[in-house]
Motif scaffolding. Structure first.
Motif, mmCIF file in Angstrom:
data_model
loop_
_atom_site.group_PDB
_atom_site.id
_atom_site.type_symbol
_atom_site.label_atom_id
_atom_site.label_comp_id
_atom_site.label_asym_id
_atom_site.label_seq_id
_atom_site.Cartn_x
_atom_site.Cartn_y
_atom_site.Cartn_z
ATOM 1 N N GLY A 20 0.518 -7.592 -16.579
ATOM 2 C CA GLY A 20 -0.473 -7.361 -15.544
ATOM 3 C C GLY A 20 -0.874 -5.907 -15.427
ATOM 4 N N ALA A 21 0.104 -4.995 -15.481
ATOM 5 C CA ALA A 21 -0.210 -3.574 -15.389
ATOM 6 C C ALA A 21 -1.032 -3.117 -16.586
ATOM 7 N N THR A 22 -0.703 -3.632 -17.773
ATOM 8 C CA THR A 22 -1.488 -3.297 -18.962
ATOM 9 C C THR A 22 -2.910 -3.824 -18.846
ATOM 10 N N GLU A 23 -3.060 -5.032 -18.334
ATOM 11 C CA GLU A 23 -4.395 -5.616 -18.160
ATOM 12 C C GLU A 23 -5.246 -4.769 -17.225
ATOM 13 N N LEU A 24 -4.694 -4.371 -16.092
ATOM 14 C CA LEU A 24 -5.459 -3.543 -15.157
ATOM 15 C C LEU A 24 -5.769 -2.169 -15.746
ATOM 16 N N GLN A 25 -4.801 -1.582 -16.450
ATOM 17 C CA GLN A 25 -5.014 -0.278 -17.078
ATOM 18 C C GLN A 25 -6.134 -0.345 -18.101
ATOM 19 N N GLN A 26 -6.131 -1.378 -18.923
ATOM 20 C CA GLN A 26 -7.148 -1.471 -19.968
ATOM 21 C C GLN A 26 -8.524 -1.774 -19.374
ATOM 22 N N ARG A 27 -8.583 -2.537 -18.309
ATOM 23 C CA ARG A 27 -9.874 -2.761 -17.637
ATOM 24 C C ARG A 27 -10.434 -1.441 -17.119
ATOM 25 N N LYS A 28 -9.575 -0.635 -16.489
ATOM 26 C CA LYS A 28 -10.017 0.667 -15.977
ATOM 27 C C LYS A 28 -10.505 1.555 -17.120
ATOM 28 N N GLN A 29 -9.776 1.548 -18.217
ATOM 29 C CA GLN A 29 -10.154 2.402 -19.337
ATOM 30 C C GLN A 29 -11.490 1.988 -19.943
ATOM 31 N N ALA A 78 0.835 -1.207 0.000
ATOM 32 C CA ALA A 78 0.000 0.000 0.000
ATOM 33 C C ALA A 78 0.865 1.251 0.000
ATOM 34 N N ARG A 79 1.965 1.233 0.765
ATOM 35 C CA ARG A 79 2.856 2.413 0.792
ATOM 36 C C ARG A 79 3.560 2.590 -0.544
ATOM 37 N N LEU A 80 4.008 1.484 -1.136
ATOM 38 C CA LEU A 80 4.728 1.580 -2.404
ATOM 39 C C LEU A 80 3.812 2.021 -3.544
ATOM 40 N N ALA A 81 2.566 1.529 -3.540
ATOM 41 C CA ALA A 81 1.655 1.809 -4.651
ATOM 42 C C ALA A 81 0.968 3.158 -4.524
ATOM 43 N N GLY A 82 0.849 3.680 -3.310
ATOM 44 C CA GLY A 82 0.085 4.905 -3.141
ATOM 45 C C GLY A 82 -1.399 4.640 -3.351
ATOM 46 N N GLU A 83 -2.147 5.717 -3.558
ATOM 47 C CA GLU A 83 -3.594 5.565 -3.686
ATOM 48 C C GLU A 83 -4.006 4.983 -5.028
ATOM 49 N N SER A 84 -3.228 5.250 -6.085
ATOM 50 C CA SER A 84 -3.703 4.911 -7.427
ATOM 51 C C SER A 84 -2.846 3.884 -8.157
ATOM 52 N N GLY A 85 -1.827 3.322 -7.499
ATOM 53 C CA GLY A 85 -0.950 2.386 -8.192
ATOM 54 C C GLY A 85 -1.553 1.003 -8.334
ATOM 55 N N TRP A 86 -1.043 0.269 -9.323
ATOM 56 C CA TRP A 86 -1.472 -1.111 -9.523
ATOM 57 C C TRP A 86 -0.649 -2.038 -8.625
ATOM 58 N N VAL A 87 -1.309 -3.101 -8.129
ATOM 59 C CA VAL A 87 -0.637 -4.097 -7.304
ATOM 60 C C VAL A 87 -0.788 -5.457 -7.976
ATOM 61 N N LEU A 88 0.329 -6.132 -8.210
ATOM 62 C CA LEU A 88 0.337 -7.440 -8.860
ATOM 63 C C LEU A 88 0.901 -8.468 -7.890
ATOM 64 N N LEU A 89 0.216 -9.617 -7.786
ATOM 65 C CA LEU A 89 0.589 -10.653 -6.836
ATOM 66 C C LEU A 89 0.862 -11.958 -7.555
ATOM 67 N N GLY A 90 1.867 -12.678 -7.094
ATOM 68 C CA GLY A 90 2.177 -13.987 -7.636
ATOM 69 C C GLY A 90 2.861 -14.825 -6.587
ATOM 70 N N GLY A 91 3.355 -15.980 -7.003
ATOM 71 C CA GLY A 91 3.988 -16.904 -6.073
ATOM 72 C C GLY A 91 3.209 -18.204 -6.020
ATOM 73 N N THR A 92 3.146 -18.826 -4.831
ATOM 74 C CA THR A 92 2.309 -20.020 -4.712
ATOM 75 C C THR A 92 0.846 -19.583 -4.689
ATOM 76 N N PRO A 93 -0.056 -20.366 -5.280
ATOM 77 C CA PRO A 93 -1.461 -19.926 -5.389
ATOM 78 C C PRO A 93 -2.089 -19.574 -4.050
ATOM 79 N N GLY A 94 -1.883 -20.419 -3.030
ATOM 80 C CA GLY A 94 -2.488 -20.145 -1.739
ATOM 81 C C GLY A 94 -1.960 -18.878 -1.107
ATOM 82 N N ALA A 95 -0.663 -18.683 -1.154
ATOM 83 C CA ALA A 95 -0.069 -17.488 -0.563
ATOM 84 C C ALA A 95 -0.507 -16.227 -1.299
ATOM 85 N N ALA A 96 -0.608 -16.294 -2.627
ATOM 86 C CA ALA A 96 -1.067 -15.131 -3.400
ATOM 87 C C ALA A 96 -2.501 -14.770 -3.018
ATOM 88 N N ARG A 97 -3.345 -15.793 -2.795
ATOM 89 C CA ARG A 97 -4.728 -15.514 -2.373
ATOM 90 C C ARG A 97 -4.757 -14.880 -0.977
#
Length: 380
Positions: free
Chosen positions: A264-273, A209-228
């Motif tokens: 991932g960032a492009t996907e989120l950007q295009q969804r918002k648009q 949250a601190r790194l992304a600020g109010e409007s940044g995109w956040v992308l998660l990966g790793g093991t499926p359970g941990a990402a969830r």
């Protein structure tokens, strides 16, 4: 690397002044043509000088000083320029800005009052920003992705505070058996491991949250359970700004993380648009939005535009009109967004690639100011 904010500040600072705007396509596939941009640039400057044959001595001298300053700035560059695109804005007083661009641009050299905006706006639209977390049950690796580089932003580890189980104050005898009633040492250790993992996920969420600020995109990966679990810990963040990317794996290299972060960032950007363009089209009936270039020109003249939307297709087929719209939007301090993907296809189909959200309802006709075409010397 040039940013959108810096570009708009330059446009305001250099408005009305003769500016030499130079765009170079820095990606060359043929090694033998690594320095071909220099030959094309010299030829373009010569052609512009020829068009100024009948201009005043002062105007010709101003261009020559700008061209000389540009040649001086590019003289140390050997071969390719490095980034996908490169831009320079030069006046008779010298180079005002020369910098890399995150997207590829077509070669172009322009000499006109004010900077040539459209190629830079299109290239900057390709830049994406996101923060990334690659998480498993024991640790998380965090990164910043800005469309050009991937930067490691630290790691977070799970720490479980586990005390060794006691056996009535003395070491257990070989025949000692853990009681069947009550909590075992193993149960306590598991609880502590779960608590440590939960603390880690909260720390991950807070750091993201601190790194992304109010409007940044956040992308998660790793093991499926941990990402969830990390996604659940980010529950206070708007869901449209967070995406779990299955291709982001624990074993992913930094090059692979950068590639998947771009997706991932492009996907989120295009969804918002898509959401924003649909909202814009729904507001047309109430007068809180415009579609097509003419109506958007009138709204800009009235100072009514809050956010201008254009598509790459519109900017390509109507570059001069697009230049006028962009310049007017910046003058009114309206936000500018180049939409891509499904949003671009929708805006092209419904509004010929141009629309705007308005600051106030525009329900009566507004008389537009004249949009005279500026004198522009462009190298073919």
């Amino acid at each position: 690397m040039l940013t959108e904010r810096e570009l708009m500040a330059l446009e305001r600072a250099l408005r009305g002044r003769p500016v030499l705007s130079v765009y170079l396509d820095a990606r060359v596939a043929d090694p033998a043509a690594r320095a071909s941009w220099r030959v094309a640039l010299d030829a373009a400057l010569d052609r512009i000088a020829e068009t100024l044959h009948d201009a005043t001595h002062a105007d010709r001298a101003a261009f020559e000083r700008a061209a000389e300053a540009l040649r001086g700035a590019t003289a140390p560059v050997a071969g390719t320029l490095g980034a996908p695109g490169w831009v320079a804005f030069v006046t008779a007083d010298g180079v005002q800005r020369a910098d890399d661009l995150p997207g590829r641009v077509a070669f172009g050299v322009y000499y006109q009052p004010g900077i040539r905006l459209t190629p830079a706006v299109r290239a900057l639209a390709e830049r994406r920003h996101a923060v990334v977390a690659v998480v498993d049950s024991r640790s998380a690796r965090l990164y910043r992705y800005d469309g050009a580089t991937l930067e490691h932003a630290g790691s977070i580890h799970a720490h479980a505070h586990v005390e060794p189980p006691s056996h009535m104050g003395t070491p257990p005898r070989r025949s000692f058996h853990t009681p069947t009633r009550g909590s075992t040492g193993t149960d306590a250790a598991e609880r502590e491991h779960r608590a440590g993992r939960a603390r880690m996920m909260r720390d991950v969420a807070a750091r993201l949250a601190r790194l992304a600020g109010e409007s940044g995109w956040v992308l998660l990966g790793g093991t499926p359970g941990a990402a969830r679990e990390a996604r659940a810990a980010l529950s206070v963040r708007p869901p449209e700004r967070v995406l779990v990317v299955p291709a982001l794996q624990i074993a992913s290299t930094e090059a692979e993380i950068a590639e998947r972060a771009a997706w991932g960032a492009t996907e989120l950007q295009q969804r918002k648009q898509v959401v924003e363009v649909r909202a814009l089209l729904e507001r047309l009936a109430s007068g809180h939005g415009t579609s097509h270039a003419d109506a958007t020109h009138r709204a800009l003249d009235a100072g009514a535009v809050r956010r201008l939307y254009v598509t790459p297709g519109f900017l390509e087929r109507s570059s001069d009109e697009g230049e006028t719209l962009l310049r007017a939007a910046i003058a009114e301090r309206a936000a500018v967004e180049v939409v891509t993907g499904d949003a671009a296809r929708l805006l092209d189909a419904e509004a010929d690639g141009v629309g705007a959200l308005l600051r106030f309802s525009q329900t009566s006709p507004v008389r537009a100011r004249s949009h005279r075409k500026r004198d522009t010397w462009e190298a073919p």
